[in-house]
Design a protein around this motif. Structure first.
Motif, short mmCIF file in Angstrom:
data_model
loop_
_atom_site.label_atom_id
_atom_site.label_comp_id
_atom_site.label_asym_id
_atom_site.label_seq_id
_atom_site.Cartn_x
_atom_site.Cartn_y
_atom_site.Cartn_z
N ALA A 120 67.28 118.73 78.66
CA ALA A 120 68.16 118.64 79.84
C ALA A 120 68.72 117.23 79.95
CB ALA A 120 67.38 119.01 81.09
N PRO A 121 70.01 117.07 80.19
CA PRO A 121 70.63 115.73 80.21
C PRO A 121 69.94 114.77 81.15
CG PRO A 121 72.30 117.44 80.27
CD PRO A 121 70.99 118.15 80.42
N ALA A 122 69.49 115.25 82.29
CA ALA A 122 68.83 114.36 83.24
C ALA A 122 67.47 113.89 82.74
CB ALA A 122 68.67 115.07 84.59
N SER A 123 67.03 114.48 81.64
CA SER A 123 65.73 114.12 81.08
C SER A 123 65.84 113.09 79.96
CB SER A 123 65.04 115.38 80.54
OG SER A 123 64.86 116.33 81.56
N ARG A 136 62.56 120.11 79.97
CA ARG A 136 63.23 119.57 81.16
C ARG A 136 62.22 118.87 82.06
NH1 ARG A 136 65.03 121.55 86.61
NH2 ARG A 136 63.41 123.15 86.40
N LEU A 137 62.57 117.64 82.47
CA LEU A 137 61.80 116.97 83.52
C LEU A 137 62.22 117.56 84.86
CD1 LEU A 137 61.71 113.16 82.64
CD2 LEU A 137 59.86 114.83 82.46
N ALA A 138 61.22 117.96 85.65
CA ALA A 138 61.49 118.58 86.95
C ALA A 138 60.68 117.88 88.02
CB ALA A 138 61.12 120.07 86.90
N ARG A 161 61.24 128.02 78.04
CA ARG A 161 61.48 126.87 78.90
C ARG A 161 60.16 126.17 79.23
NH1 ARG A 161 66.65 126.86 80.86
NH2 ARG A 161 67.81 128.80 80.51
N ILE A 162 60.17 124.85 79.06
CA ILE A 162 59.02 124.03 79.43
C ILE A 162 59.50 122.98 80.42
CG2 ILE A 162 57.22 122.46 78.62
CD1 ILE A 162 57.46 123.82 75.86
N ASP A 163 58.94 123.04 81.63
CA ASP A 163 59.26 122.08 82.67
C ASP A 163 58.02 121.25 82.97
OD1 ASP A 163 61.70 123.28 82.81
OD2 ASP A 163 61.45 124.11 84.82
N ALA A 164 58.22 119.97 83.26
CA ALA A 164 57.11 119.08 83.65
C ALA A 164 57.69 117.89 84.39
CB ALA A 164 56.33 118.62 82.42
#
Length: 738
Positions: A59-62, A119-121, A140-143
């Motif tokens: 994810a771009p924000a990551s 993705r960083l969430a 999908r892996i979020d952390a």
């Protein structure tokens, strides 16, 4: 002491993101092939598949930070890795598992089935290391940090390794957050030097099972393993780690989200330090004596806490090496101080003159707090092995920020009020025949309930090298891999286990090793008639890099003149050197706990082992070489004859009994399925069975030999009858040989 098949890639013919419906005849497994077991797991049925069309998205924000501001930990070093760098690393690992070389992209909106999204969430439910995995469509892996993203990719890699085609994984949703903050493996790197290549492999294996702290106990009585130009002579450069070595290891470990926690043991366990600087309780005028320390040690086993110069040198050492490491905890040991030290006149005089201390407990607590002040200046917390809490200390209390490494109790709940703890007690791997400690894996998996109390920071598997100073790194790996996997599983997911230990071990085996391990050097087998090992039992000094820390008669050095497996005797009960050996000295064994620690790996057949022995007594069972798998016997249980044993399978005997008070040369020659015994160069019998050559130790608890041992040799081949005879005649005619 105190104290683990080549990949076959199949052509799937699947479009990217194809979903395989569940097979009607096979239900999804109750526990997925993941270690540690996820804290929450919902199987959605069916499978998701990777293909050559799959992609990895970040994810771009990551792109830049390694963690979002809401998730920081005092105990876990911040991640240095950006999500993009993690994605690149994951891409390489994924290729090693699946054979697929997937591109890394940032246009996440294009992700579809069969793709992977990192993705960083900003969700505090993940904590510092947790993550959410959803493989229903795109995987999908979020952390909230790259620690969590990394652990999510470990889960994915394990699922793929366990799959027969290495490209499919179950459709599932999981929220996976660890129960304990610190999930640790400790290595005794004071007594034993570990190769950097092995340490890197250990880091990969730990990371694969979501363990986050490698605790290197870098000094003990016999050795100091950090080589700084500030302290020339303290460490042997060939058997220690330079600043560059530590930086290499830290950088490698950080990529695998493992922090390196250092330990230096003072004021006890410090002979190597006191010898280097002359700051022991046995140095200077009016020294303390053997009466003031443990019976198998000297007064210089302890740094003189009454000496301003000794305390200043202690601070200087801690100051130097605290700056080498970035883990938030630094251990200073501080354990096993003998109570009889309080009777030393030097200590009594100091206690009488210093108004701040009135007992030995006060003196130790004061010393701990002095070093704690150095460590806290580096932004770290001090850790000590527990023990000081049992001492009377009316005037000094250990600073409340100090963490206790508790090696007593069950490891289930905190035991020291007012202090944070890391549980070590039930998790000891001390694979010598004196301590003979191995974790109870059934208890660990079936019964242990890891504490999630706020003052229980985590749990640690302890690997101690007492009397295995020169053991093979892989000797320890074979003993620690099982309990390490269980500790990883239970400290991450503290809920009751849903299956059996046998099920768990099968799951670990299906997952296998992580990708990217350094190749294990093949140990060459000698097949030219030359011995692989030769222990002469002549008196020799410890080699460079090791200090003899025992009192006279303890921890004797057994030199290996042919190979690289020297050993030492133990403490309290030791063999005694005697002058009238077959060639030079022999060692006399006269107690059930007499033995020699080697720490070698068993050698598969064929092999030969030969020794001279002068038996002086009969007991029910007498062992020459042993390991957990088997033993060579000088007196076999039930027969009293020479033989060998495969534990849990069979005891084998030859039709030969050792005579008393006479030197005899015994030679075992083994090929797969057959073992022949030679006595004084002549064949005495053959048994239609064989075992690998056990090289853990000479002797075994409760079954040591009674008599004298000399000229013990092994070969990595089966010697011929002529070679055995020539080996015997090469010694001439020893005294007492009839």
């Amino acid at each position: 002491m105190r104290r683990a098949v080549p990949i076959a890639f199949l052509l799937l013919g699947l479009l990217a993101g194809a979903v395989t419906p569940p097979a009607s005849a096979a239900a999804a497994p109750a526990v997925p092939d993941i270690v540690p077991r996820p804290t929450q797991w919902s199987d959605l049925g069916g499978q998701n598949a990777l293909s050559a069309r799959s992609r990895i998205f970040v994810a771009p924000a990551s792109g830049a930070p390694g963690a979002l501001p809401a998730v920081r930990s005092e105990l876990i070093a911040p991640s240095r890795q950006t999500p993009r760098r993690l994605a690149d690393q994951f891409r390489t690992e994924l290729s090693q598992v699946t054979g697929l070389n997937l591109p890394v992209r940032t246009d996440v909106q294009q992700a579809t089935r069969g793709d992977i999204v990192l993705r960083l969430a900003n969700d505090t439910a993940y904590g510092v290391e947790g993550y959410r995995l959803d493989s229903a469509e795109a995987v999908r892996i979020d952390a909230a940090s790259t620690h969590g993203l990394f652990y999510g990719t470990r889960t994915l890699l394990q699922l793929l390794r366990a799959a027969p085609d290495h490209r499919t994984l179950p459709r599932a949703r999981s929220l996976d957050v660890p129960a304990q903050q610190l999930r640790t493996v400790m290595l005794d790197a004071g007594r034993k030097y570990w190769q950097l290549s092995y340490l890197e492999n250990l880091v990969r294996r730990m990371a694969d099972q979501k363990m986050n702290t490698l605790f290197l106990h870098l000094s003990d009585s016999e050795g100091f393993r950090l080589d700084s130009p500030k302290f020339p002579g303290l460490a042997d450069p060939k058997n220690s780690y330079s600043r560059a070595d530590i930086e290499r290891l830290k950088t490698f470990a950080a990529r695998h989200h493992v922090q390196i926690m250092p330990g230096i043991d003072v004021p006890g366990h410090a002979t190597v330090i006191t010898d280097a600087f002359g700051i022991g309780f046995g140095d200077g005028p009016d020294p303390c004596t053997a009466a003031h320390t443990h019976s198998h040690l000297t007064a210089n086993w302890m740094i003189d806490m009454t000496s301003a110069r000794a305390v200043a040198k202690s601070k200087e050492i801690v100051e130097e090496f605290a700056g080498w490491f970035d883990a938030p905890i630094f251990s200073i040991g501080a354990d096993e101080l003998p109570g009889q030290l309080a009777n030393c006149p030097r200590v009594k005089d100091h206690l009488a003159k210093d108004p701040d201390v009135s007992t030995l407990g006060d003196l130790l607590a004061q010393y701990i707090n002095t070093l704690d002040s150095v460590i806290t200046r580096h932004g770290k917390r001090t850790a000590i092995f527990n023990g000081v809490e049992h001492m009377t200390a009316p005037q000094q209390k250990v600073n409340p920020s100090v963490v206790y490494l508790t090696w007593e109790g069950t490891g289930s709940e905190p035991t020291i009020p007012g202090h944070d703890e890391i549980a070590m007690a039930p998790f000891y791997v001390t694979p010598n025949n004196y301590h003979n400690l191995y974790p109870n894996e059934s208890w660990m998996y079936d019964s242990w309930a890891p504490s999630t109390a706020p003052d229980m920071l985590g749990s640690s598997l302890e690997n101690w090298a007492d009397y295995n100073f020169w053991a093979d790194d892989l000797y320890y790996e074979q003993h620690m891999s099982g309990p390490r996997a269980i500790l990883a599983d239970r400290s991450w997911n503290a809920s009751a286990t849903p299956d059996t230990l046998a099920d768990f071990r099968a799951r670990v085996a299906r997952i296998g090793d992580p990708p990217g391990l350094n190749p294990t050097p093949a140990r060459p087998r000698t097949n030219d008639g030359k011995p692989s090992h030769h222990w002469t039992f002549d008196t020799k000094p410890y080699p460079s890099g090791w200090v003899w820390a025992g009192s006279p008669g303890n921890t004797l050095y057994a030199e290996d003149t042919a190979g690289d497996l020297p050993g030492t005797s133990y403490i309290i009960n030791n063999p005694t050197p005697v002058a009238d050996g077959v060639r030079g000295q022999a060692w006399r064994f006269d107690n059930d706990r007499d033995g020699v620690g080697l720490g070698g790996l068993d050698v598969t057949e064929p092999w030969t082992a030969s020794t001279w022995v002068r038996s002086t007594g009969k007991t029910a069972d007498q062992v020459l070489f042993s390991s957990k798998a088997g033993a060579l016997k000088l007196q076999q249980w039930g027969t009293g004859k020479v033989g060998f044993t495969r534990f849990g399978v069979a005891d084998h005997s030859f039709d030969y009994t050792l005579p008393q008070n006479t030197w005899v040369q015994l030679t075992w020659v083994t090929t797969p399925g057959s073992t022949t015994l030679y006595v004084n160069g002549e064949k005495a019998g053959t048994v239609a069975a064989s075992i690998p050559l056990p090289l853990r130790s000479i002797g075994m608890p409760g079954t040591s030999l009674r008599g004298d041992l000399d000229e013990l040799l092994t070969w990595d081949e089966a010697l011929s009858a002529d070679q055995v005879r020539a080996h015997f005649t090469g010694y001439g005619r020893p005294g007492g040989l009839s």
